[in-house]
Design an enzyme around this catalytic site. Structure first.
Site, PDB file in Angstrom:
ATOM      1  N   SER A   7       0.828  -1.208   0.000  1.00 54.71           N
ATOM      2  CA  SER A   7       0.000   0.000   0.000  1.00 54.71           C
ATOM      3  C   SER A   7       0.859   1.253   0.000  1.00 54.71           C
ATOM      4  CB  SER A   7      -0.913   0.004   1.224  1.00 54.71           C
ATOM      5  OG  SER A   7      -1.483   1.290   1.360  1.00 54.71           O
ATOM      6  N   HIS A  32      -1.083  -1.158  -4.368  1.00 59.92           N
ATOM      7  CA  HIS A  32      -2.378  -0.768  -3.798  1.00 59.92           C
ATOM      8  C   HIS A  32      -2.375   0.738  -3.546  1.00 59.92           C
ATOM      9  CE1 HIS A  32      -5.985  -1.768  -1.314  1.00 59.92           C
ATOM     10  NE2 HIS A  32      -5.569  -0.802  -0.510  1.00 59.92           N
ATOM     11  N   ASP A  34      -4.621   3.994  -2.110  1.00 60.92           N
ATOM     12  CA  ASP A  34      -5.755   4.323  -1.241  1.00 60.92           C
ATOM     13  C   ASP A  34      -6.240   5.750  -1.473  1.00 60.92           C
ATOM     14  OD1 ASP A  34      -6.025   1.939   0.576  1.00 60.92           O
ATOM     15  OD2 ASP A  34      -3.907   2.390   0.886  1.00 60.92           O
ATOM     16  N   MET A  36      -8.872   8.595  -0.555  1.00 62.99           N
ATOM     17  CA  MET A  36      -9.801   8.955   0.540  1.00 62.99           C
ATOM     18  C   MET A  36     -10.338  10.363   0.319  1.00 62.99           C
ATOM     19  SD  MET A  36      -7.548   7.737   3.777  1.00 62.99           S
ATOM     20  CE  MET A  36      -6.625   6.200   3.762  1.00 62.99           C
ATOM     21  N   HIS A  65      -8.071   1.420  -4.289  1.00 58.88           N
ATOM     22  CA  HIS A  65      -9.067   1.246  -3.215  1.00 58.88           C
ATOM     23  C   HIS A  65      -9.699   2.607  -2.929  1.00 58.88           C
ATOM     24  CE1 HIS A  65      -9.569   0.238   1.386  1.00 58.88           C
ATOM     25  NE2 HIS A  65     -10.735   0.398   0.786  1.00 58.88           N
ATOM     26  N   MET A  67     -11.954   4.901  -0.945  1.00 60.96           N
ATOM     27  CA  MET A  67     -12.690   5.126   0.311  1.00 60.96           C
ATOM     28  C   MET A  67     -13.386   6.472   0.166  1.00 60.96           C
ATOM     29  SD  MET A  67      -9.721   3.685   2.757  1.00 60.96           S
ATOM     30  CE  MET A  67      -8.558   3.665   1.413  1.00 60.96           C
ATOM     31  N   MET A 136     -11.721  -5.357   4.929  1.00 61.82           N
ATOM     32  CA  MET A 136     -10.955  -4.422   5.758  1.00 61.82           C
ATOM     33  C   MET A 136     -10.742  -5.061   7.125  1.00 61.82           C
ATOM     34  SD  MET A 136     -10.118  -1.900   3.933  1.00 61.82           S
ATOM     35  CE  MET A 136      -9.196  -1.159   5.281  1.00 61.82           C
ATOM     36  N   ASP A 174      -6.819  -6.150   3.988  1.00 62.35           N
ATOM     37  CA  ASP A 174      -6.125  -4.859   4.064  1.00 62.35           C
ATOM     38  C   ASP A 174      -6.252  -4.276   5.476  1.00 62.35           C
ATOM     39  OD1 ASP A 174      -5.136  -2.305   3.570  1.00 62.35           O
ATOM     40  OD2 ASP A 174      -6.798  -1.685   2.278  1.00 62.35           O
TER      41      ASP A 174
END
Ligand code: DX5
Ligand code: ZN
Length: 215
Positions: A7, A32, A34, A36, A65, A67, A136, A174
């Site tokens: 990540s 990966h 992330d 957000m 990913h 979020m 998660m 994750d």
């Protein structure tokens, strides 16, 4: 061999090039990323300018990913970066079936992510349509949190659901994935390990990636 997706959230944002070089020269399968929005989760990470720059430099397929609320608004833009996988949260999608279909139509693999409190049973009617389920094992929003133990049993329940429905979905976990939790997750049926602080905080990240792959 376990699929390993480090990540980028725990990378050095002042020198991403070095960390991407490290990933490119490692045995990592994917990277990966992330994203957000400060609404779905109580933190803001990075968005498309960073995603696009990393996509150009990284030789590994990107596993993104999201979020964020309303992730369906960003399917076309994500596909344009060349991302391999788009993970959306079950909790953020009112019309999950349509979103999964649109991700596929845009040429990407579709992943559905569950928060720690969302049961795997809610996937019964979509498990045959998704390429991956991301469990998660921490509440999303931050790296370096403590692994939630219930994820081990949850991984086993998900494996059972996938087998019963004849689905080809991969199981990704994750949050808090490190030396002690990773082997237990793989034994429980996890196919893809995401790991941030454990990989990037190590003196030799490539060695850690190799060890995770060997599980
Ligand atoms: C958390 C992110 C994770 C995070 C994991 O919301 O989804 O991908 O980077 O970090 P570690 O491996 O440090 O728990
Ligand atoms: Zn993540």
């Amino acid at each position: 061999m376990t699929i390993v997706s480090p990540s980028m959230l725990s990378a050095n944002f002042l020198d991403l090039q070095s960390d991407i070089d490290m990933i490119n020269n490692s045995e990592a399968d994917w990277l990966h990323m992330d994203v957000m929005d400060g609404v779905f989760v109580p933190n803001i990470s990075f968005g498309f300018p960073v995603l696009e720059a990393v996509a150009k430099a990284c030789k590994k397929p990107l596993d993104v990913h999201f979020m964020i609320v309303n992730p369906e608004r960003y399917i076309a833009q994500t596909a344009k970066t060349g991302a391999m996988m788009m993970n959306v949260h079950y909790e953020a999608c009112t019309h999950l079936s349509r979103t999964v279909q649109e991700i596929h139509e845009a040429g990407m693999k579709a992943g559905v992510t569950l928060n720690p409190s969302t049961p795997v049973s809610c996937l019964e009617d979509i498990i045959c349509d998704v390429d991956m389920v991301l469990l998660m094992s921490v509440n999303p929003g931050f790296g370096g949190q403590k692994f939630i133990e219930n994820t081990i049993e949850k991984t086993k329940r998900l494996r059972k659901l996938i087998t019963e429905h004849g689905s080809n979905a991969l199981i990704q976990v994750d949050g808090g994935v490190q030396g002690k939790t990773a082997p237990r997750l793989v034994a429980a049926g996890c196919d893809v390990l995401v790991s941030g602080s454990y990989v990037f905080g190590a003196p030799n990240p490539q060695e850690i990636i190799r060890q995770l792959k060997d599980l």
